[in-house]
Design an enzyme around this catalytic site. Structure first.
Site, short mmCIF file in Angstrom:
data_model
loop_
_atom_site.label_atom_id
_atom_site.label_comp_id
_atom_site.label_asym_id
_atom_site.label_seq_id
_atom_site.Cartn_x
_atom_site.Cartn_y
_atom_site.Cartn_z
N GLY A 1 -2.63 -2.13 -6.72
CA GLY A 1 -1.55 -3.11 -6.78
C GLY A 1 -1.90 -4.20 -7.78
CG HIS B 1 -1.87 -1.06 1.38
ND1 HIS B 1 -1.77 -2.05 2.33
CD2 HIS B 1 -3.00 -1.33 0.67
CE1 HIS B 1 -2.79 -2.88 2.21
NE2 HIS B 1 -3.55 -2.47 1.21
CB SER C 1 -4.33 -6.96 4.73
OG SER C 1 -4.02 -5.77 4.04
#
Ligand code: PAF
Length: 280
Positions: free
Chosen positions: A147, A37, A186
Site C-alpha cells: 500500500g 489489505h 490497523s
C-alpha cells in the site's frame, strides 16, 4: 486456503507451485486486516495464479516496544477475510524461524533511512527490509503488493530489497480511505471515537497543504498546518514534509509542485499515524 506455519513447508509448497508453472503473487502483512489489505489481495488474485498472504508482526520494525505490544491482533477474523477473498495460502511464521540466529542480512539504506519515517523511527526500515527480504527468499513471488500509505517503505522495498530478486515486480496501490478521508490503518482500531473523529480531519488539511505548495513558502505551510492541528485536543503533529515522489528529496522552492508528495505523521492520543498524498 492452505495455512502454513513452518518455513520448510512453505518452501516446499512454493516449489510445487513453481514446478507447475504457477505465477505467485504475494501480500506481506502484519494482520489486523482491513479493506486496504484486501485491495492488495484482490489485485494479486487478479494478476497471479496463486496468491500468498503472510501475517507476521515483525518485532524488528517496532522502535517503540509499547507499539509492538499493543499492535492489534485478530487471527481468526483475518483468516475468515482471506478465505472469503479466495486467497490460496496464508503463511503465519514464528519469529525464531523468520529470524534464526544465523540470519545476518542487513541493508545499506542510505538517504532513504535518514528522512521522515527513517528519522523518527530509528531502525524501523532496517527491520522492514530484513523481514521483507526473508519473506521474498522463502516465497520467491513474481509480484509483491504494497500500500502506498507507507510510501517510503514502498520506495525502500522497490529500490533496495527487490533488486536482489530477479523477475520480481513490486506494485504499489493507492491508499484506501474511510468515507471521512482517514487512511485505513490497523492502528485506527486503537483510537477512541474522539481521536478517530479528530484524526479524520487530517487528510483534508493535508490536501490543503498540498494545494499551497508553490504558492506559499514551506515555512508558512508548516506553520499553518501546525496551527490547524493544534485546534484539536487529541492531535499532535510530528512532521509535515514535501518530498520528491521518485527520490524523496525535499522540495526545492521554484520546482514543479506536481513532482512532489506531501507526507505527515501525527499522534492521535498515543497512537502514531501517517499519511501522504500526491501534490496535484
Ligand atoms: O506494511 C506492513 O504491514 C509491514 O511493514 C510489512 C511490509 C508487512 C513488513 O512487516
Amino acid at each position: 486456503m492452505k495455512i502454513i506455519q513452518s518455513v520448510a513447508q512453505m518452501v516446499l509448497t512454493m516449489q510445487d507451485f513453481r514446478s507447475k508453472n504457477k505465477s505467485i503473487g504475494f501480500v506481506p502483512t502484519m494482520g489486523a486486516l482491513h479493506e486496504g489489505h484486501l485491495a492488495l489481495v484482490r489485485k494479486s488474485i487478479s494478476e497471479n495464479d496463486i496468491t500468498v498472504v503472510s501475517i507476521f508482526v515483525n518485532p524488528l520494525q517496532f522502535n517503540n516496544p509499547d507499539d509492538f505490544l499493543k499492535y492489534p491482533k485478530m487471527p481468526e477474523k483475518d483468516r475468515l477475510m482471506l478465505e472469503n477473498e479466495g486467497c490460496d495460502v496464508l503463511f503465519t511464521p514464528v519469529k525464531d524461524e523468520i529470524f534464526p540466529p544465523e540470519y545476518k542480512k542487513s541493508f545499506q539504506l542510505g538517504y532513504w533511512d535518514t528522512v521522515m519515517e527513517g528519522a523518527f523511527r530509528p531502525g524501523h526500515f532496517q527491520g522492514v527490509a530484513r523481514v521483507v527480504y526473508r519473506l521474498f527468499e522463502i516465497i520467491q513471488p513474481q509480484r509483491a503488493y504494497f500500500g502506498l500509505k507507507d510510501y517510503q517503505q514502498f520506495m525502500i522495498i522497490s529500490r533496495v530489497v527487490a533488486p536482489y530478486f530477479q523477475d520480481l515486480k513490486i506494485l504499489g496501490l493507492e491508499t484506501v480511505r474511510e468515507k471521512s478521508g482517514l487512511a485505513l490503518s490497523s492502528r485506527n482500531l486503537r483510537l477512541t471515537p474522539k481521536q478517530y473523529s479528530q484524526a479524520s480531519q487530517v487528510p483534508e488539511l493535508l490536501k490543503k497543504a498540498a494545494d499551497m505548495l508553490g504558492k506559499k513558502t514551506l515555512q508558512e505551510i508548516k506553520e499553518w498546518f501546525k496551527a490547524e492541528l493544534s485546534k484539536y485536543s487529541e492531535l499532535r503533529p510530528e512532521y509535515l514534509e514535501f518530498a520528491h515522489a521518485d527520490t524523496l528529496q525535499p522540495f526545492v522552492e521554484g520546482d514543479t509542485p506536481s513532482k512532489y508528495r506531501v507526507f505527515v505523521s501525527f499522534y492521535a492520543g498515543e497512537v502514531r499515524l501517517i499519511d501522504n498524498m500526491a501534490v496535484q
